[in-house]
Design a protein around this motif. Sequence first.
Motif, mmCIF file in Angstrom:
data_model
loop_
_atom_site.group_PDB
_atom_site.id
_atom_site.type_symbol
_atom_site.label_atom_id
_atom_site.label_comp_id
_atom_site.label_asym_id
_atom_site.label_seq_id
_atom_site.Cartn_x
_atom_site.Cartn_y
_atom_site.Cartn_z
ATOM 1 N N ALA A 134 25.391 10.579 -2.991
ATOM 2 C CA ALA A 134 26.643 10.623 -3.744
ATOM 3 C C ALA A 134 26.720 11.875 -4.608
ATOM 4 O O ALA A 134 27.783 12.512 -4.715
ATOM 5 C CB ALA A 134 26.765 9.366 -4.604
ATOM 6 N N ILE A 135 25.607 12.262 -5.216
ATOM 7 C CA ILE A 135 25.581 13.490 -6.011
ATOM 8 C C ILE A 135 25.807 14.706 -5.116
ATOM 9 O O ILE A 135 26.549 15.634 -5.469
ATOM 10 C CB ILE A 135 24.250 13.602 -6.758
ATOM 11 C CG1 ILE A 135 24.077 12.434 -7.726
ATOM 12 C CG2 ILE A 135 24.163 14.927 -7.512
ATOM 13 C CD1 ILE A 135 22.724 12.408 -8.415
ATOM 14 N N ALA A 136 25.176 14.705 -3.946
ATOM 15 C CA ALA A 136 25.331 15.834 -3.027
ATOM 16 C C ALA A 136 26.777 15.980 -2.566
ATOM 17 O O ALA A 136 27.304 17.099 -2.490
ATOM 18 C CB ALA A 136 24.407 15.647 -1.825
ATOM 19 N N ILE A 137 27.438 14.876 -2.256
ATOM 20 C CA ILE A 137 28.825 14.942 -1.803
ATOM 21 C C ILE A 137 29.738 15.369 -2.932
ATOM 22 O O ILE A 137 30.672 16.169 -2.739
ATOM 23 C CB ILE A 137 29.256 13.578 -1.229
ATOM 24 C CG1 ILE A 137 28.428 13.235 0.014
ATOM 25 C CG2 ILE A 137 30.734 13.573 -0.879
ATOM 26 C CD1 ILE A 137 28.721 11.862 0.588
ATOM 27 N N ALA A 138 29.486 14.868 -4.136
ATOM 28 C CA ALA A 138 30.326 15.239 -5.283
ATOM 29 C C ALA A 138 30.196 16.714 -5.618
ATOM 30 O O ALA A 138 31.186 17.376 -5.956
ATOM 31 C CB ALA A 138 29.956 14.373 -6.490
ATOM 32 N N GLN A 139 28.987 17.261 -5.507
ATOM 33 C CA GLN A 139 28.800 18.672 -5.827
ATOM 34 C C GLN A 139 29.329 19.598 -4.739
ATOM 35 O O GLN A 139 29.352 20.814 -4.927
ATOM 36 C CB GLN A 139 27.316 18.941 -6.084
ATOM 37 C CG GLN A 139 26.811 18.312 -7.374
ATOM 38 C CD GLN A 139 25.451 18.805 -7.781
ATOM 39 O OE1 GLN A 139 24.779 19.483 -7.020
ATOM 40 N NE2 GLN A 139 25.030 18.467 -8.987
ATOM 41 N N SER A 140 29.737 19.047 -3.618
ATOM 42 C CA SER A 140 30.391 19.863 -2.594
ATOM 43 C C SER A 140 31.893 19.979 -2.818
ATOM 44 O O SER A 140 32.583 20.594 -2.007
ATOM 45 C CB SER A 140 30.121 19.262 -1.203
ATOM 46 O OG SER A 140 30.787 18.022 -1.054
ATOM 47 N N GLY A 141 32.391 19.379 -3.897
ATOM 48 C CA GLY A 141 33.815 19.469 -4.220
ATOM 49 C C GLY A 141 34.609 18.225 -3.883
ATOM 50 O O GLY A 141 35.823 18.213 -4.087
ATOM 51 N N LYS A 142 33.970 17.184 -3.387
ATOM 52 C CA LYS A 142 34.658 15.951 -3.043
ATOM 53 C C LYS A 142 34.710 15.023 -4.258
ATOM 54 O O LYS A 142 33.872 15.086 -5.145
ATOM 55 C CB LYS A 142 33.956 15.235 -1.888
ATOM 56 C CG LYS A 142 33.807 16.079 -0.629
ATOM 57 C CD LYS A 142 35.141 16.331 0.032
ATOM 58 C CE LYS A 142 34.942 17.096 1.344
ATOM 59 N NZ LYS A 142 36.233 17.389 2.024
ATOM 60 N N LYS A 143 35.698 14.146 -4.235
ATOM 61 C CA LYS A 143 35.835 13.133 -5.272
ATOM 62 C C LYS A 143 35.226 11.846 -4.741
ATOM 63 O O LYS A 143 35.707 11.284 -3.759
ATOM 64 C CB LYS A 143 37.309 12.935 -5.631
ATOM 65 C CG LYS A 143 37.536 12.109 -6.888
ATOM 66 C CD LYS A 143 39.017 12.045 -7.226
ATOM 67 C CE LYS A 143 39.248 11.232 -8.491
ATOM 68 N NZ LYS A 143 40.705 11.133 -8.799
ATOM 69 N N VAL A 144 34.160 11.375 -5.394
ATOM 70 C CA VAL A 144 33.343 10.286 -4.873
ATOM 71 C C VAL A 144 33.340 9.123 -5.858
ATOM 72 O O VAL A 144 33.269 9.327 -7.079
ATOM 73 C CB VAL A 144 31.898 10.756 -4.610
ATOM 74 C CG1 VAL A 144 31.072 9.631 -3.998
ATOM 75 C CG2 VAL A 144 31.886 11.980 -3.714
ATOM 76 N N LEU A 145 33.408 7.903 -5.299
ATOM 77 C CA LEU A 145 33.243 6.685 -6.081
ATOM 78 C C LEU A 145 32.041 5.934 -5.524
ATOM 79 O O LEU A 145 32.002 5.600 -4.338
ATOM 80 C CB LEU A 145 34.490 5.800 -6.017
ATOM 81 C CG LEU A 145 34.364 4.430 -6.701
ATOM 82 C CD1 LEU A 145 34.125 4.594 -8.204
ATOM 83 C CD2 LEU A 145 35.604 3.576 -6.457
ATOM 84 N N LEU A 146 31.069 5.679 -6.372
ATOM 85 C CA LEU A 146 29.864 4.942 -5.996
ATOM 86 C C LEU A 146 29.970 3.532 -6.564
ATOM 87 O O LEU A 146 30.076 3.344 -7.783
ATOM 88 C CB LEU A 146 28.619 5.650 -6.534
ATOM 89 C CG LEU A 146 27.268 4.974 -6.294
ATOM 90 C CD1 LEU A 146 27.017 4.778 -4.803
ATOM 91 C CD2 LEU A 146 26.143 5.782 -6.931
ATOM 92 N N ILE A 147 29.957 2.534 -5.677
ATOM 93 C CA ILE A 147 30.111 1.130 -6.068
ATOM 94 C C ILE A 147 28.790 0.408 -5.826
ATOM 95 O O ILE A 147 28.221 0.487 -4.732
ATOM 96 C CB ILE A 147 31.236 0.447 -5.272
ATOM 97 C CG1 ILE A 147 32.564 1.172 -5.500
ATOM 98 C CG2 ILE A 147 31.370 -1.022 -5.667
ATOM 99 C CD1 ILE A 147 33.720 0.584 -4.696
#
Length: 327
Positions: A113-126
């Motif tokens: 989730a951190i890797a995807i968020a730092q690529s510029g994506k908006k991520v929600l971790l549930i």
Amino acid sequence: MGMGFVFALAYFREWFDSTVRTAEEVYRSIPTALLGSVPHFRAPSPVELQSQQATGISPALWYYHRPGSAEAEAYRTVRTTLFASTKNSGDKVLHFSSPEPGDGKSTTISNLAIAIAQSGKKVLLIDADLRRPTIDTLFGMRPEVGLSEVLRRDIHWENAVQSSRIDGLSILTSGRAPANPAELLSLATLPQLLREVRTEYDYILIDSPPMLAVSDPCILAPHTDGLVLVVRLQKNKRASLDRTRALIDTHGVHLCGFIANDLSNESGDDPALNYGAYYQDSRTPADLPAMPAAAVAPSSESRTLSTSAARGYEALRDRYANVPRRK
């Protein structure tokens, strides 16, 4: 006779040991795409542990603390493969599970989730593991209000989502532990929640319990776009993988692929683990050794060699200046 007995014992022990050691063995039991391999985490030093605990984020989140390590590069590989596999399908709501407890699914989904968020994506971790939640501990979040309260309609999901230290990453913790987790996940509020968050985020990653332990992952499966299975090498047995595959086939779960966790250099399954020196040095400039003065200023001998080489090059250039080039 003694040596023969030892070799026979080792042979039969190896023969009857059904532990999976490589990704190829996992593929034989569950034929699906390999999204990536995560190496075995080394234990942090006391200085690293103290500095990491000061941030409130668990040392297990290597992508946050050491983005230049081989472990972080492994999650980048998983991220790249996941982007490629979901580009055409449009899958964005993915839930993660594992065959058994202790396979590292919560650590894997958090680092990813951190890797995807730092690529510029908006991520929600549930955190949908309502029995043994872990996400709040990994990120240092408040565990009082979360998914349980949202499913019971005690609070709207927008008020329950918490912002993390990572830009673009929001977290919905599990909330207070309910008495009936499976029945709570079966309510109609869960698909409604996922429909609403789908329009607000690029990726929704859901941490669910192990598949062989409880029925919660099979309850979540119809409301998500796919399942990512985390398999821990040197731990999971072939029998566990066979039962997991039977559950996936019985419930018609769409399997996006699997992640081989806790890969060691001894397995030889991932050649990338042999190139640890290729990754960038994550030390600060103050930690790096000082460069000797001899390396900064060239010696008189090296200057002489450089001058001779330059003169030799000029001589060769003048010699072949009028030679016609071959077509």
